[in-house]
Design a protein around this motif. Structure first.
Motif, mmCIF file in Angstrom:
data_model
loop_
_atom_site.group_PDB
_atom_site.id
_atom_site.type_symbol
_atom_site.label_atom_id
_atom_site.label_comp_id
_atom_site.label_asym_id
_atom_site.label_seq_id
_atom_site.Cartn_x
_atom_site.Cartn_y
_atom_site.Cartn_z
ATOM 1 N N GLY A 14 36.798 -15.866 135.254
ATOM 2 C CA GLY A 14 35.958 -15.250 135.330
ATOM 3 C C GLY A 14 35.727 -15.150 133.425
ATOM 4 N N SER A 15 35.413 -13.740 133.021
ATOM 5 C CA SER A 15 34.880 -13.623 131.481
ATOM 6 C C SER A 15 35.337 -13.702 130.537
ATOM 7 C CB SER A 15 33.667 -12.512 132.318
ATOM 8 O OG SER A 15 34.210 -11.291 132.119
ATOM 9 N N VAL A 16 34.761 -14.023 129.780
ATOM 10 C CA VAL A 16 35.994 -13.586 128.657
ATOM 11 C C VAL A 16 34.750 -13.004 127.072
ATOM 12 C CG1 VAL A 16 37.599 -14.701 126.234
ATOM 13 C CG2 VAL A 16 37.423 -15.782 129.352
ATOM 14 N N ASN A 17 35.095 -12.470 127.316
ATOM 15 C CA ASN A 17 34.356 -11.818 125.442
ATOM 16 C C ASN A 17 35.039 -11.306 124.775
ATOM 17 O OD1 ASN A 17 32.266 -11.553 127.362
ATOM 18 N ND2 ASN A 17 32.216 -9.612 128.495
ATOM 19 N N ILE A 18 34.097 -10.920 122.965
ATOM 20 C CA ILE A 18 34.927 -10.112 122.140
ATOM 21 C C ILE A 18 34.044 -8.898 122.307
ATOM 22 C CG2 ILE A 18 35.025 -9.720 119.951
ATOM 23 C CD1 ILE A 18 37.068 -12.557 120.677
ATOM 24 N N ASP A 19 35.456 -7.976 122.027
ATOM 25 C CA ASP A 19 34.821 -6.087 122.608
ATOM 26 C C ASP A 19 34.413 -5.711 121.074
ATOM 27 O OD1 ASP A 19 34.371 -6.130 125.028
ATOM 28 O OD2 ASP A 19 36.396 -4.540 125.431
ATOM 29 N N ILE A 20 33.486 -5.285 120.783
ATOM 30 C CA ILE A 20 32.564 -4.313 119.642
ATOM 31 C C ILE A 20 32.768 -3.142 120.113
ATOM 32 C CG2 ILE A 20 32.121 -4.133 117.478
ATOM 33 C CD1 ILE A 20 30.970 -6.942 117.841
ATOM 34 N N THR A 21 34.174 -2.090 119.557
ATOM 35 C CA THR A 21 34.286 -0.751 120.583
ATOM 36 C C THR A 21 33.928 0.268 118.968
ATOM 37 O OG1 THR A 21 35.994 -0.995 122.084
ATOM 38 C CG2 THR A 21 35.864 0.530 121.498
ATOM 39 N N ALA A 22 32.966 1.191 119.561
ATOM 40 C CA ALA A 22 32.987 2.554 118.077
ATOM 41 C C ALA A 22 33.113 3.326 119.040
ATOM 42 C CB ALA A 22 31.591 2.195 118.153
ATOM 43 N N ARG A 23 34.114 4.268 118.247
ATOM 44 C CA ARG A 23 34.341 5.681 118.630
ATOM 45 C C ARG A 23 33.639 6.535 118.408
ATOM 46 N NH1 ARG A 23 38.734 4.913 121.530
ATOM 47 N NH2 ARG A 23 39.065 7.617 121.454
ATOM 48 N N ALA A 24 33.440 7.639 118.823
ATOM 49 C CA ALA A 24 32.168 8.445 117.947
ATOM 50 C C ALA A 24 32.299 9.529 119.476
ATOM 51 C CB ALA A 24 30.715 8.518 118.139
ATOM 52 N N GLU A 25 31.912 11.198 118.616
ATOM 53 C CA GLU A 25 32.150 12.642 119.200
ATOM 54 C C GLU A 25 31.556 12.174 120.100
ATOM 55 O OE1 GLU A 25 33.677 16.009 119.933
ATOM 56 O OE2 GLU A 25 34.161 14.605 118.535
ATOM 57 N N GLY A 29 30.644 -14.861 125.779
ATOM 58 C CA GLY A 29 30.677 -13.268 125.391
ATOM 59 C C GLY A 29 30.761 -12.119 124.698
ATOM 60 N N VAL A 30 30.087 -11.224 124.914
ATOM 61 C CA VAL A 30 30.112 -9.758 123.753
ATOM 62 C C VAL A 30 30.342 -8.480 124.584
ATOM 63 C CG1 VAL A 30 30.196 -11.012 121.195
ATOM 64 C CG2 VAL A 30 28.028 -10.057 122.395
ATOM 65 N N ALA A 31 31.174 -8.108 124.074
ATOM 66 C CA ALA A 31 30.549 -6.317 124.814
ATOM 67 C C ALA A 31 30.229 -5.496 123.518
ATOM 68 C CB ALA A 31 31.980 -5.830 125.593
ATOM 69 N N LEU A 32 29.151 -4.626 123.378
ATOM 70 C CA LEU A 32 29.511 -3.123 122.717
ATOM 71 C C LEU A 32 29.491 -2.562 123.212
ATOM 72 C CD1 LEU A 32 25.838 -4.752 121.369
ATOM 73 C CD2 LEU A 32 28.145 -5.010 121.057
ATOM 74 N N GLY A 63 26.540 -11.805 128.605
ATOM 75 C CA GLY A 63 27.792 -12.759 129.276
ATOM 76 C C GLY A 63 27.196 -14.217 128.208
ATOM 77 N N GLY A 64 26.808 -14.134 127.413
ATOM 78 C CA GLY A 64 26.862 -16.263 126.547
ATOM 79 C C GLY A 64 26.898 -16.557 127.797
ATOM 80 N N ALA A 65 28.483 -17.331 127.482
ATOM 81 C CA ALA A 65 29.351 -18.811 128.156
ATOM 82 C C ALA A 65 29.913 -18.162 129.291
ATOM 83 C CB ALA A 65 30.181 -19.599 127.269
ATOM 84 N N ASN A 66 30.186 -17.152 129.841
ATOM 85 C CA ASN A 66 30.570 -16.996 130.831
ATOM 86 C C ASN A 66 29.584 -16.549 132.200
ATOM 87 O OD1 ASN A 66 32.681 -15.573 130.062
ATOM 88 N ND2 ASN A 66 31.304 -13.552 129.030
ATOM 89 N N MET A 67 28.051 -17.011 131.851
ATOM 90 C CA MET A 67 27.482 -17.115 133.171
ATOM 91 C C MET A 67 26.607 -18.455 132.363
ATOM 92 S SD MET A 67 27.054 -13.520 133.657
ATOM 93 C CE MET A 67 25.239 -14.426 135.029
ATOM 94 N N ALA A 68 27.354 -19.485 132.455
ATOM 95 C CA ALA A 68 27.624 -20.608 132.570
ATOM 96 C C ALA A 68 27.803 -21.677 133.319
ATOM 97 C CB ALA A 68 27.211 -21.932 130.584
ATOM 98 N N LEU A 69 28.911 -20.428 133.817
ATOM 99 C CA LEU A 69 30.246 -21.488 135.017
ATOM 100 C C LEU A 69 28.985 -22.055 135.872
ATOM 101 C CD1 LEU A 69 31.379 -19.684 132.762
ATOM 102 C CD2 LEU A 69 33.417 -19.844 135.095
ATOM 103 N N ASP A 70 29.686 -23.140 136.486
ATOM 104 C CA ASP A 70 28.727 -23.552 137.134
ATOM 105 C C ASP A 70 29.619 -24.813 138.248
ATOM 106 O OD1 ASP A 70 29.380 -26.040 136.408
ATOM 107 O OD2 ASP A 70 27.289 -26.589 134.690
ATOM 108 N N LEU A 71 29.165 -25.208 139.301
ATOM 109 C CA LEU A 71 30.488 -26.186 140.170
ATOM 110 C C LEU A 71 31.211 -26.600 139.303
ATOM 111 C CD1 LEU A 71 28.325 -26.365 143.270
ATOM 112 C CD2 LEU A 71 29.846 -24.629 142.658
#
Length: 318
Positions: free
Chosen positions: A12-23, A101-104, A119-127
């Motif tokens: 499946g998918s591999v991403n880098i997550d950029i996580t912001a913590r807010a009130e 792939g990245v996740a915000l 999704g980036g490269a995750n969505m390029a997977l094929d047979l």
């Protein structure tokens, strides 16, 4: 890949997550200042591989990750961050045409979150990815699947596993509004939706045990042999064949729910790969997910096998 193939393979998918913590989470058009932010490993495929691998280090299981990253800095970072978990990365291909792939992510003071994924490269997977990793899928005891790669490739991976008697666990996230195609229902063994995904798949929002029981039965009617309805802080309801049951929530102090579902699935795959009976495996999975909520981050929130055992046996975390 070595001759000692992984017993658990996350495809499946591999991403880098950029996580912001807010009130709080901003409303549309609004800007909210975050208290902090962090960059870390993410993607449901990578999170589940990392969780299973951290658990596997404590009980002798090997775990592999199949998917794609770009050849960019985020791709290198993803590999660097996955390595300490003990995940075999031989089947993680580099894609020169697509970015990693990245996740915000925004997390509020109540530990709720919103996530936007590119999704980036995750969505390029094929047979060609199925062909490249066929032997790994066929020799694994358990295949972990999610819905952050092209749906036809998820189906192809599940069908390959089904023909080889590899157990298929599907996390139907993010659940498509039109539901899952029949071909996927026919190729999976275990489905593990949360409340929102359960509602999309069955039309039932499980706010009670009774509603969860109805939803689990509907999931079986759709094609799952084993159905788990994850209700977050309200526990987990399951049906396995004609057996059904409920696992009450473990009492932990939740500070971050990101990737708790991925740690749940990693725990489920680990317990089932060790030969635990299904009802017992659900308890281990629920403990894995609960412990993940007590720590910040996605993959890095995954617990150890001993921590899971302690929580299952005593009802208390260390």
């Amino acid at each position: 890949m070595s001759d000692r193939h992984p017993q658990i393979l996350s495809f499946g998918s591999v991403n880098i997550d950029i996580t912001a913590r807010a009130e709080r989470i901003p409303h549309p058009g609004e800007t909210v200042h975050a208290e902090s932010y962090a960059t870390g490993l993410g993607g449901k495929g990578a999170n589940q591989a990392a969780a299973a691998a951290r658990l596997g280090q404590g009980c002798g299981l090997r775990v592999g990750m199949a998917g794609r990253t770009g050849i960019d800095q985020f791709g290198a970072l993803a590999r660097t961050l996955l390595t300490p978990f003990g995940v075999d990365l031989s089947a993680l291909r580099e894609d020169s045409a697509h970015p990693t792939g990245v996740a915000l992510i925004t997390v509020d003071s109540k530990a709720e979150n919103i996530i936007t994924v590119a999704g980036g490269a995750n969505m390029a997977l094929d047979l060609t990815d199925i062909d490249a990793h066929r032997a790994l899928i066929e020799t694994a005891s358990t295949l972990l699947l999610q819905l952050e790669i092209p749906l036809d490739i998820t189906i192809a991976a599940a069908e390959t596993a089904r023909r080889a008697n590899t157990l298929v666990i599907l996390d139907p996230a993010p659940a498509p509004a039109q539901g899952l195609p029949k071909a996927l229902w026919q190729a999976l063994d275990v489905v593990t939706p949360n409340e929102t995904e359960t509602h999309l798949l069955t039309g039932i929002f499980p706010e009670s045990q009774n509603e969860a029981a109805q939803a689990a039965l509907k999931l079986q009617e759709l094609g799952a042999t084993h159905a788990l309805v994850k209700m977050g802080a309200r526990g987990v309801y399951y049906r396995s064949g004609s057996e059904e049951g409920f696992v009450a929530p473990y009492k932990v102090k939740a500070i971050d729910t990101v990737a708790a579902g991925d740690c749940f699935n990693g725990g489920l795959a680990t317990a089932l790969s060790l030969g635990k009976p299904f009802a017992e495996a659900v308890r281990y999975a629920a403990a894995s997910g609960a412990l993940a909520t007590t720590r910040l981050g996605a993959a890095e929130s995954a617990p150890s096998w001993q921590e899971v055992i302690t929580l299952v046996e005593t009802g208390k975390s260390d």
